[in-house]
Scaffold this active site. Structure first.
Site, PDB file in Angstrom:
ATOM      1  N   GLN A   6       0.894  -1.157   0.000  1.00 33.59           N
ATOM      2  CA  GLN A   6       0.000   0.000   0.000  1.00 33.59           C
ATOM      3  C   GLN A   6       0.923   1.194   0.000  1.00 33.59           C
ATOM      4  OE1 GLN A   6      -3.432  -0.242   0.705  1.00 33.59           O
ATOM      5  NE2 GLN A   6      -3.615  -2.290   1.568  1.00 33.59           N
ATOM      6  N   SER A   7       0.544   2.256  -0.721  1.00 29.53           N
ATOM      7  CA  SER A   7       1.580   3.274  -0.835  1.00 29.53           C
ATOM      8  C   SER A   7       1.622   4.281   0.300  1.00 29.53           C
ATOM      9  CB  SER A   7       1.510   3.974  -2.178  1.00 29.53           C
ATOM     10  OG  SER A   7       0.252   4.522  -2.349  1.00 29.53           O
ATOM     11  N   THR A   8       0.534   4.550   0.974  1.00 34.44           N
ATOM     12  CA  THR A   8       0.660   5.498   2.078  1.00 34.44           C
ATOM     13  C   THR A   8       0.044   4.904   3.328  1.00 34.44           C
ATOM     14  OG1 THR A   8      -1.451   6.565   1.742  1.00 34.44           O
ATOM     15  CG2 THR A   8       0.388   7.458   0.498  1.00 34.44           C
TER      16      THR A   8
END
Ligand SMILES: [Zn+2]
Length: 691
Positions: free
Chosen positions: A25-27
Site C-alpha cells: 500500500q503506498s501510504t
C-alpha cells in the site's frame, strides 16, 4: 486466457519452488482506510492455490506497507523479493496490478530481467505472465511504462492544482501561531487576545531595539512567555506558553504571513538518486508571494524593513556594514562613525588602558582590500568627549523632549508587560471557572466522572494561583523598578538632560541610544587636526575640530617640539638622515635614547607627516621610469646617467630609491640626448642600448 494456456505456463519446476505474494500500500492512510485493496491482494493467495501451489508454499511479503513505491531504495520488502527471485527460490510472484510492484521503471525492468533469467512467473488479477516469453514480457513492460506515466500525470495534476490554488492564495498552509482560519476558512488574527498581544509585543520590541537578541532579553526580563500551537498529536491545536528564544524571534520576523502576505515555495523537497528526501531553502525572489492576502500584525513594508535590519545586523562586521544596533561598549559613535576619507562606516576597536576600556574608530576598508595600511584610525576618547559636550551644549532645548520620550517609553514598556501578564491571569481564571462549572454540572452519582472533573478543577485552581502569584511578583518588581526613586529620577531627568547623560547609573548602551535618537551620523577625518562633521536627525549639521590625540607613549614621552622639528627636517632628509640630524643636535627620544630611522618613522606616522618621498613628489620630482619615458631612454640608462652625475637625483628613503629633478633646458643631459638621438639615427637597430 484459456485454462490450457495457463496450465502450459505453470510447470512442475515452478510448482516445486515457492510462490511469493507481494502486498503493498503506498501510504499510511491507505493502510488504515483502504482495506478493500488489501483484501484483493490477499485474494491472490487463492489464485496461487488454484494454480497448484500448496498453502504452506506461499510467502507473503508485506513489510513495505506505508511506504511510497516511487523508489526501491527504502523498501526492504521489495529488495528481499528481488533477492529471492534472483536466487531462483520463486516459482511465481503474485501481486495486485503487477506493474505496480515497482513503480519506478528501472526497478520494474530489473525485476522482469531477473524473473526471465530465473524462469519465474508473474501473476496479477488480469493474468499470468512468463517474462521469459517475448510476448508476455512486452505486455508487462508496457504495463510498467503505463504505470509510470500515470504516476507522472497524477503528480503533475497535483502540483498544478497546488500551484494554481497557491496563486489564488487559497492553498491551505499551516499557519504560524497568531493566525487562524475563521469559520469561513479565511485567515484571521488569533481571537485569543493574549496571543495577539505577545506577537505584537515581539514586533514592537524589535522595531524599538533593531536587535533580535534584545527582544529575547526584554521578554525574559519582564518574565513574558511566547505562545506555540501544537501541530500534531492528541493535543493538536492547543496553545503552549514557553520562554522566547532567539531562533523563534528570527523565524517570526522572517515569516511573511505576519505581514499578511501569502507565501508558497519557501522550501523545495526532492528525491535524490538514492531515494532519500532532501529539502532546500529557496531564495526569496523565487517564492510565490501575494502581499495583502489576509490581515497581519505588521505591514509588508515593515516586514521588508525588518529583514533589511536583520541583514544589516548580520553583516555588521562585513564590508557593507550598515549602522548596527547599539551594542555594549563605551564607544558613543559605534555604528554612526563614517570615514571622511573613503565614506565607509568605521568600526570600533577597544583596547584597555590602565584597566579602562578605550575605543578607537577605525576604517579598515583599505586594509582588507589591499593588505596595505588602514585607511585611518582615530582615537575615540577625544571624539566621544567632544560629542558629549556638543549634545550637552546644543541639546538643551531638546532635553525635555528626549527625557519625556525616554519616560514615555519606559512607561509604555511597563504598561504592555502588565497587560500581557494580566491576560495570563484572566485566562487561568476562565479555565478554573469552566472546570468548576463542568464539575457542578455532572451527576454526583457518577463518581468516576465527578472525581476526574474535581481533579481538573483543582489543577486549574492551582494554575490560577501560580499565575496570580507570578503576576504579583512581576508587578511588584516592575513597580519597584519604576516607582519611588526611578520615577523621581525620570522626572529629574525630564528637566535635566545633563543629569541623564552624566549619571553613572545610565548604561553606555542607553547613552548610545540617546545619541542615535539625536544624531544621524558623524564623519571623521584625520588631517593636521581631527575634523568632526555631525549630522543631526532632522538635518542640521555641525562641524567640530579637535586637536589630534597623541598616543600614550608619545603623549608621555616624546618631547612636544620634536614632531615639528622632524617635519622641518623631512623637507630635505630621509628618515635615517633626520635621525642623524637630531642626534647631531644632541636631541634624545622620549625614552632618552638616540633617534633611529624606526623612531622617526613612527613619530612621522603618528603625526601624519608626509614622508620625504611624498614631499619630493609634491615638488614635481620624477620616478626613474617617468624620467626614462620623458627622455626616451631605457630605465637602466637613467641609473647609468645618475651615476655619471648627468641627472639631479635625490635619495628618498634609506634604500637606494631615487627621485629625479626634471631636466632643465640647459642641462648637459639635453646635449647628451641630442647626441644620442643622432646616434640612434645611425644605428637604429639597437633600441635602448648603452651609451
Ligand atoms: Zn576610510
Amino acid at each position: 486466457m484459456s485454462a490450457t494456456q495457463v496450465a502450459q505456463k505453470v510447470s512442475a519446476e515452478h510448482l516445486a519452488r515457492t510462490a511469493y505474494l507481494y502486498v503493498r500500500q503506498s501510504t499510511l492512510r491507505q493502510v488504515q482506510t483502504n482495506t478493500e485493496s488489501a483484501e484483493r491482494q490477499y485474494a491472490l493467495r487463492q489464485r496461487a492455490v488454484q494454480l497448484g501451489w500448496a498453502t504452506e508454499q506461499i510467502v507473503v511479503i508485506d513489510t513495505d506497507q506505508g511506504q511510497s513505491g516511487a523508489s526501491s531504495a527504502d523498501r526492504e520488502g521489495f529488495q528481499r523479493l528481488v533477492a529471492d527471485v534472483g536466487l531462483g527460490k520463486a516459482g511465481i510472484v503474485l501481486g495486485l496490478e503487477v506493474s505496480r510492484l515497482a513503480r519506478n521503471n528501472a526497478d520494474w525492468h530489473r525485476l522482469l530481467e531477473i524473473c526471465a533469467l530465473s524462469r519465474t512467473l508473474i501473476c496479477d488479477e488480469d493474468g499470468l505472465y512468463d517474462p521469459a516469453d517475448f510476448n508476455d514480457r512486452l505486455l508487462l513492460g508496457l504495463k510498467g511504462t503505463m504505470s509510470e506515466a500515470e504516476l507522472h500525470f497524477i503528480r503533475a495534476r497535483l502540483q498544478g492544482g497546488i500551484l494554481s490554488k497557491a496563486r489564488r492564495g487559497e492553498l491551505p498552509m499551516p499557519l504560524p501561531v497568531g493566525l487562524v482560519e475563521d469559520s469561513t476558512g479565511k485567515v484571521a488574527l488569533d481571537p485569543d487576545a493574549a496571543v495577539q498581544r505577545a506577537i505584537a509585543h515581539l514586533f514592537d520590541r524589535f522595531a524599538r531595539t533593531s536587535s533580535a537578541r534584545a527582544v529575547v532579553q526584554a521578554f525574559n526580563r519582564d518574565g513574558l512567555l511566547f505562545p506555540t500551537r501544537i501541530r500534531t498529536g492528541e493535543r493538536k491545536g492547543d496553545l503552549v506558553w514557553s520562554p522566547l528564544t532567539h531562533s523563534r524571534v528570527l523565524r517570526t520576523l522572517h515569516n511573511p504571513r505576519y505581514a499578511g502576505a501569502f507565501a508558497y515555495g519557501q522550501r523545495r523537497t526532492r528525491k535524490t538518486a538514492s531515494g532519500k528526501t532532501t529539502t532546500r531553502v529557496v531564495p526569496r525572489e523565487e517564492w510565490l508571494l501575494i502581499p495583502d492576502a489576509h490581515p497581519g500584525y505588521i505591514t509588508f513594508e515593515q516586514y521588508e524593513r525588518n529583514l533589511r535590519t536583520l541583514a544589516a545586523n548580520a553583516t555588521a562586521y562585513g564590508t557593507d556594514r550598515a549602522a548596527g544596533p547599539a551594542r555594549e561598549g563605551t564607544a558613543l559613535l559605534q555604528g554612526l562613525a563614517v570615514c571622511g576619507r573613503c565614506g565607509q562606516r568605521m568600526t570600533v576597536r577597544y583596547h584597555t588602558r590602565k584597566g579602562v576600556q578605550v575605543p578607537d574608530y577605525q576604517c579598515i576598508r583599505v586594509n582588507i582590500q589591499t593588505a596595505g595600511e588602514k585607511c585611518q584610525v582615530i582615537q575615540g576618547n577625544g571624539v566621544d568627549t567632544a560629542i558629549s559636550q556638543l549634545l550637552l551644549d546644543t541639546v538643551t532645548p531638546l532635553a525635555l523632549e528626549v527625557a519625556l520620550n525616554v519616560q514615555a517609553e519606559l512607561e509604555a514598556r511597563a504598561d504592555e508587560a502588565d497587560q500581557l501578564r494580566k491576560t495570563h491571569v484572566q485566562r487561568a481564571r476562565q479555565r478554573a471557572e469552566l472546570a468548576r462549572r463542568r464539575y457542578l454540572a455532572v451527576d454526583p452519582d457518577n463518581r468516576l466522572v465527578a472525581d476526574t472533573l474535581e481533579a481538573d478543577w483543582n489543577d486549574t485552581l492551582r494554575a490560577l494561583q501560580t499565575a496570580q502569584d507570578e503576576y504579583e511578583r512581576q508587578t511588584a518588581a516592575a513597580n519597584a523598578a519604576l516607582t519611588e526613586q526611578h520615577k523621581q529620577r525620570i522626572r529629574q531627568l525630564a528637566s535635566d538632560f545633563p543629569a541623564l547623560w552624566n549619571d553613572p547609573a545610565t548604561p553606555a548602551r542607553e547613552r548610545k541610544r540617546v545619541v542615535r535618537l539625536l544624531i544621524e551620523d558623524v564623519t571623521l577625518t584625520k588631517a593636521d587636526q581631527i575634523h568632526v562633521h555631525v549630522r543631526f536627525r532632522g538635518g542640521q549639521t555641525t562641524k567640530l575640530t579637535l586637536p589630534k590625540a597623541l598616543n600614550s607613549w608619545q603623549a608621555r614621552l616624546t618631547p612636544p617640539d620634536i614632531p615639528a622639528e622632524i617635519d622641518r627636517l623631512l623637507d630635505h632628509h630621509t628618515d635615517a638622515e633626520v635621525a642623524a640630524e637630531l642626534n647631531q643636535l644632541g636631541r634624545r627620544s622620549g625614552m632618552k635614547q638616540p633617534f633611529t630611522r624606526r623612531i622617526v618613522a613612527d613619530i612621522r606616522h603618528d603625526n601624519n607627516l608626509p614622508s620625504h618621498h611624498k614631499r619630493l613628489r609634491a615638488r614635481g620630482l620624477l620616478t626613474h621610469h617617468e624620467i626614462a619615458e620623458l627622455l626616451g631612454v631605457h630605465p637602466n640608462t637613467i641609473h647609468a646617467w645618475r651615476r655619471a652625475g648627468l641627472l639631479h637625483a635625490h635619495r628618498t628613503t634609506d634604500k637606494p630609491d631615487y627621485l629625479y629633478e626634471p631636466p632643465q633646458p640647459d642641462d648637459r643631459i639635453r646635449k647628451q640626448q641630442g647626441r644620442r638621438l643622432a646616434d640612434r639615427k645611425l644605428a637604429s637597430s639597437t633600441p635602448g642600448g648603452a651609451l
